[in-house]
Scaffold this active site. Structure first.
Site, short mmCIF file in Angstrom:
data_model
loop_
_atom_site.label_atom_id
_atom_site.label_comp_id
_atom_site.label_asym_id
_atom_site.label_seq_id
_atom_site.Cartn_x
_atom_site.Cartn_y
_atom_site.Cartn_z
N GLU A 34 18.85 34.39 -8.31
CA GLU A 34 18.52 35.91 -8.70
C GLU A 34 16.84 35.60 -8.54
O GLU A 34 16.28 36.71 -8.23
CB GLU A 34 18.88 36.35 -9.69
CG GLU A 34 20.40 36.82 -9.70
CD GLU A 34 20.29 38.21 -8.68
OE1 GLU A 34 19.42 38.86 -8.70
OE2 GLU A 34 21.15 38.17 -7.68
N HIS A 36 14.64 33.96 -6.56
CA HIS A 36 14.28 34.17 -5.37
C HIS A 36 14.26 35.57 -4.81
O HIS A 36 13.94 36.21 -4.12
CB HIS A 36 14.96 32.84 -4.53
CG HIS A 36 14.49 31.54 -5.10
ND1 HIS A 36 15.71 30.68 -5.59
CD2 HIS A 36 13.57 30.68 -4.89
CE1 HIS A 36 15.26 29.52 -5.94
NE2 HIS A 36 13.82 29.66 -5.39
P1 AMP Z 1 10.97 27.40 -5.43
O1 AMP Z 1 12.15 27.55 -4.49
O2 AMP Z 1 11.05 26.93 -6.79
O3 AMP Z 1 9.69 26.58 -5.06
O4 AMP Z 1 10.54 29.00 -5.87
C1 AMP Z 1 10.25 29.74 -4.57
C2 AMP Z 1 9.72 30.92 -5.20
O5 AMP Z 1 10.56 31.73 -5.92
C3 AMP Z 1 8.23 30.67 -5.94
O6 AMP Z 1 7.44 31.79 -5.71
C4 AMP Z 1 8.87 30.67 -7.37
O7 AMP Z 1 7.88 31.31 -8.43
C5 AMP Z 1 9.81 32.00 -7.24
N1 AMP Z 1 10.89 31.87 -8.47
C6 AMP Z 1 11.59 30.74 -8.77
N2 AMP Z 1 12.10 30.98 -9.87
C7 AMP Z 1 11.99 32.24 -10.39
C8 AMP Z 1 12.22 33.18 -11.43
N3 AMP Z 1 13.12 32.67 -12.10
N4 AMP Z 1 11.64 34.38 -11.34
C9 AMP Z 1 10.99 34.70 -10.46
N5 AMP Z 1 10.59 34.18 -9.32
C10 AMP Z 1 11.00 32.69 -9.38
#
Ligand code: AMP
Length: 279
Positions: A34, A36
């Site tokens: 959620e 993402h």
């Molecule tokens: P990642 O797949 O972990 O590289 O994350 C991709 C994007 O999703 C990044 O901009 C993260 O900061 C964002 N993201 C990951 N987890 C969350 C969360 N719980 N709330 C908001 N954005 C998130």
């Protein structure tokens, strides 16, 4: 929804689109949740075209880190993104992204060596490099990124500004589980009692916000309380800091915008979280 794997096809598509369209981009490493999807929804609401990338970027993982075991589920990711009406899912291969011989790297100096950069040397060099490459391939007007990775947002904002990209980052709020745990792909690693122990991060943030609201501004005191709570719960602290949200430097007296930012090991899983003193 189109799935694009080739770099040339992505770049051609994006540059064809860019005339007269606002392109929103959400870079991810997949195994979507959620958090993402909240970024994709915001991009969908504000842009003509939405591109989501799924790429587990090898260059941002240290030699002892979880690159090979990082959770992946491309079929489920594609299903979720179709429901969110993404226009393109960009799913490149590491061999094409880092075609040999590979020479070029981006260093965002001063912001990359502190906090997570101190515990994960080279991490932000990998992040900055891959995001610059993705921005060059996708040509977005706006990039939607979660404040969950607060330092990442600060590092990448500096990179885009310094290197004169037109693309702007839209920072989006952290999406949490009902009990406060920040959603993360790595939460699947939390088994048994570790799922409960993981609450020590959001609890410590809430505790410090309460102390701040009741008049405690002394950073040393606030950190003492936060550390005590995390340790009592069974978390192993990598770092907990109260920093200026622009420079990421330590503060001595907290203000409303001071960011509490932390990384804590729960078992072998390293979790991060952060919050401003006052929303
Ligand atoms: P990642 O797949 O972990 O590289 O994350 C991709 C994007 O999703 C990044 O901009 C993260 O900061 C964002 N993201 C990951 N987890 C969350 C969360 N719980 N709330 C908001 N954005 C998130």
């Amino acid at each position: 929804m189109k799935v694009v794997t080739s770099l040339a096809a992505m770049q051609e598509q994006a540059w064809n689109w860019s005339e007269g369209n606002v392109i929103g981009f959400v870079p991810t490493m997949g195994f979507l949740h959620e958090g993402h999807l909240s970024l994709v929804r915001q991009a969908r609401a504000n842009c003509d075209l939405v591109v989501v990338s799924i790429f587990v970027n090898p260059s941002q993982f240290g030699p002892q880190e979880d690159l090979s075991t990082y959770p992946r589920d491309i079929d489920n990711d594609l299903r979720l993104l179709k429901d969110e009406q993404a226009d393109i899912v960009f799913f490149p291969s590491a061999t094409e992204m880092y075609a040999s011989p590979y020479h070029s790297w981006v260093n965002v100096e001063g912001l990359s060596e502190v906090l997570c950069g101190k515990s994960r040397p080279g991490h932000f060099r990998g992040v900055a490099t891959v995001v610059l490459k993705l921005v060059n391939l996708v040509n977005p007007n706006y990039m939607y990124m979660g404040e969950k990775d607060f330092q990442q947002v600060v590092v990448l904002q500096a990179m885009l500004r310094d290197l004169n990209f037109r693309c702007r980052i839209v920072p989006c709020p952290i999406v949490r589980e009902q009990d406060g745990l920040a959603k993360s792909s790595r939460n699947v690693y939390l088994k048994g009692e570790n799922r409960q122990i993981a609450l020590c991060l959001s609890e410590a943030l809430a505790l410090v916000q309460r102390l701040y609201a009741s008049g405690e501004k002394e950073v040393a005191r606030l950190l003492e309380e936060a550390s005590r709570h995390v340790k009592a719960r069974g978390g192993r602290i990598d770092y907990i800091k109260l920093v200026n949200p622009h420079t990421l430097q330590d503060e001595t007296l907290a203000t409303n915008s001071t960011r509490m930012i932390m990384a804590v090991y729960v078992g072998t899983t390293r979790l991060i979280d952060n919050a401003a003193m006052k929303a």
